[in-house]
Design an enzyme around this catalytic site. Structure first.
Site, PDB file in Angstrom:
ATOM      1  CD  GLU A   1      -4.155  -2.982  10.439  1.00 30.22           C
ATOM      2  OE1 GLU A   1      -4.406  -3.311  11.616  1.00 30.22           O
ATOM      3  OE2 GLU A   1      -3.256  -2.183  10.136  1.00 30.22           O
TER       4      GLU A   1
ATOM      5  CD1 TRP B   1      -2.422   1.696   2.365  1.00 32.52           C
ATOM      6  CD2 TRP B   1      -2.817   1.552   0.176  1.00 32.52           C
ATOM      7  NE1 TRP B   1      -3.419   2.602   2.051  1.00 32.52           N
ATOM      8  CE2 TRP B   1      -3.688   2.533   0.718  1.00 32.52           C
ATOM      9  CE3 TRP B   1      -2.886   1.292  -1.201  1.00 32.52           C
ATOM     10  CZ2 TRP B   1      -4.613   3.241  -0.049  1.00 32.52           C
ATOM     11  CZ3 TRP B   1      -3.804   1.997  -1.971  1.00 32.52           C
ATOM     12  CH2 TRP B   1      -4.647   2.959  -1.399  1.00 32.52           C
TER      13      TRP B   1
ATOM     14  CE  LYS C   1      -8.692   1.541   4.115  1.00 40.13           C
ATOM     15  NZ  LYS C   1      -9.278   0.875   2.936  1.00 40.13           N
TER      16      LYS C   1
ATOM     17  CG  ASP D   1     -12.751   0.370   2.252  1.00 39.43           C
ATOM     18  OD1 ASP D   1     -12.387  -0.480   1.427  1.00 39.43           O
ATOM     19  OD2 ASP D   1     -11.968   0.894   3.067  1.00 39.43           O
TER      20      ASP D   1
ATOM     21  CB  THR E   1     -13.065  -5.238   2.263  1.00 33.18           C
ATOM     22  OG1 THR E   1     -14.088  -4.517   2.937  1.00 33.18           O
ATOM     23  CG2 THR E   1     -11.947  -4.276   1.917  1.00 33.18           C
TER      24      THR E   1
ATOM     25  N   GLY F   1     -10.802   4.338   1.893  1.00 31.01           N
ATOM     26  CA  GLY F   1     -11.751   4.155   0.815  1.00 31.01           C
ATOM     27  C   GLY F   1     -11.540   2.828   0.115  1.00 31.01           C
TER      28      GLY F   1
ATOM     29  CE  LYS G   1     -11.673  -1.673   5.021  1.00 28.23           C
ATOM     30  NZ  LYS G   1     -10.779  -2.549   4.236  1.00 28.23           N
TER      31      LYS G   1
END
Length: 324
Positions: free
Chosen positions: A273, A14, A106, A242, A246, A134, A189
Site C-alpha cells: 500500500e 487480512w 491503510k 504500527d 512494519t 494498528g 507508516k
C-alpha cells in the site's frame, strides 16, 4: 447497542484473519469474497490459500453475494485502499441505515486525497464510518496470537461497541474518537516502512534503521498535526506502534518491498500500500508546506526520478538543524 452479526468484505489474508477473530469473539460471521476461485477455495478447503495451515472457524459462512453480506449489524471493509470506493458504492445499494462500516485499509485515495472514512461517508451517507488500524500481521491474528489494535469512530459509543464486538481475548481492540489520527498513522507508516526496508536491503546497519524510524515518526507527527490528528493517537498503537512493527519485520509487505528496492531487485509483486500512498502523501504534504524529506525521497524513487543511492545521498546531505 450490541452487535452479533458481522460481515467481512475481502477474503485475502487480512480479511480472513479478521473473520477468524470475530468468530472467536462469538459473532455470526459472513466472509464475502469477490473472486470466484478464491471463494470456492475458502468454502471447500475451509482455509485461506494466503494463510496455509490455518483452518477457518466452522461458524464462518462464505458468500459471493454482496446483498447477503450487507445484512450484518457491522461490516469490515478489508479491500485495498484504491478499491474502497468501488466496493462501498456497490455495498451502499443494499446497506441498512446506521450500519457501522469499518475501513481496514491503510491508505489515501489517489486523485481525491480522501481518507477511507471520507470515501465511506461520501458513497454510503447512511452508514456510520469507522476505521481499524494498528500493529498487526494477518498470520498472527489468524493463529490467535496476542494483538492490540485501535478502532475509531466519530461517536465514542459506536467505537466502544465495535471494540467489544471484536474482542476475542487475544485480539484486543482499543477504542477512540480520533478517526483522522488513526487513518494518518496507518497511511504514513506504510511509506516509511518502504524507506526502512531500503535501509536494510542496502545494508546500512541498525543505527541507520533506528535513525530512519525516528525521523520518519517526526514526519508522521508533522503530517498528523496538520490534518487534525491527536498527539496521543500518533504515539499510540495505530501510529508509533504500527510504525515500529512494519519498519522491522519482513512479514510487512511494505518493508519487504523496500528491501527489494535496496538490493536492486524487482519486488515480488505483492500489494504494498505504501507504494500507492507515497505520491499522494507527498502531494498533500506540499499543499500544506509540511516538511517530509524521507517520504519525498521514497516518492521520487518510486517515480524513477531518483535512484536509491541518490535518495540516500539527498537525505545525508541535508543541512544540519535542531532536532524537532
Amino acid at each position: 447497542m450490541s452487535i452479533s452479526r458481522i460481515s467481512v468484505l475481502g477474503g485475502g489474508a487480512w480479511g480472513t484473519a479478521l473473520a477468524q477473530t470475530c468468530a472467536r469473539a462469538g459473532r455470526d460471521v459472513t466472509l464475502w469474497e469477490f473472486d470466484q476461485g478464491n471463494a470456492e477455495y475458502l468454502a471447500s478447503k475451509r482455509e485461506s490459500r494466503f494463510l496455509p495451515g490455518v483452518k477457518l472457524e466452522e461458524s464462518i459462512k462464505i458468500t459471493r453475494a454482496l446483498a447477503e453480506a450487507s445484512r450484518a449489524e457491522a461490516i469490515l471493509l478489508v479491500v485495498p485502499a484504491q478499491a474502497m470506493r468501488s466496493v462501498i458504492r456497490s455495498l451502499a445499494q443494499t446497506l441498512s441505515a446506521n450500519t457501522p462500516v469499518i475501513a481496514c485499509a491503510k491508505g489515501i485515495e489517489h486523485g481525491t486525497h480522501k481518507f477511507m472514512t471520507e470515501i465511506i461517508a461520501e458513497c454510503a451517507p447512511n452508514a456510520v464510518p469507522a476505521i481499524l488500524s494498528g500493529p498487526s500481521f494477518a498470520a498472527d491474528v489468524a493463529r490467535g496470537l496476542p494483538t492490540a489494535v485501535t478502532i475509531a469512530a466519530a461517536e465514542a459509543g459506536v467505537a466502544k461497541t465495535l471494540a467489544h464486538a471484536m474482542n476475542s481475548g487475544a485480539f484486543r481492540p482499543y477504542h477512540s474518537t480520533d478517526v483522522r489520527g488513526v487513518e494518518v498513522g496507518g497511511s504514513v507508516k506504510n511509506v516509511l516502512a518502504i524507506a526502512s526496508g531500503i535501509v536494510t536491503g542496502r545494508g546500512l546497519g541498525a543505527s541507520a534503521s533506528a535513525a530512519l524510524t525516528t525521523r520518519g515518526f517526526a514526519e508522521m507527527m508533522r503530517f498528523g498535526k496538520a490534518f487534525g490528528a491527536r498527539q496521543e493517537t500518533l504515539t499510540g498503537l495505530s501510529g508509533l506502534g504500527d510504525l515500529i512493527l512494519t519498519c522491522s519485520s519482513p512479514q510487512s509487505r511494505n518493508f519487504s518491498f523496500g528491501v527489494a528496492l535496496g538490493k536492486g531487485v524487482t519486488p515480488d509483486g505483492k500489494l504494498a500500500e505504501g507504494a500507492f500512498t507515497a505520491p499522494v502523501l507527498l502531494e498533500m504534504a506540499r499543499a500544506k508546506n509540511i516538511e517530509m524529506p524521507i517520504s519525498a525521497a521514497i516518492a521520487a524513487v518510486l517515480a524513477n526520478e531518483m535512484s536509491v543511492d541518490q535518495a540516500i545521498e539527498s537525505l545525508l546531505t541535508r543541512p544540519i538543524k535542531s532536532e524537532e
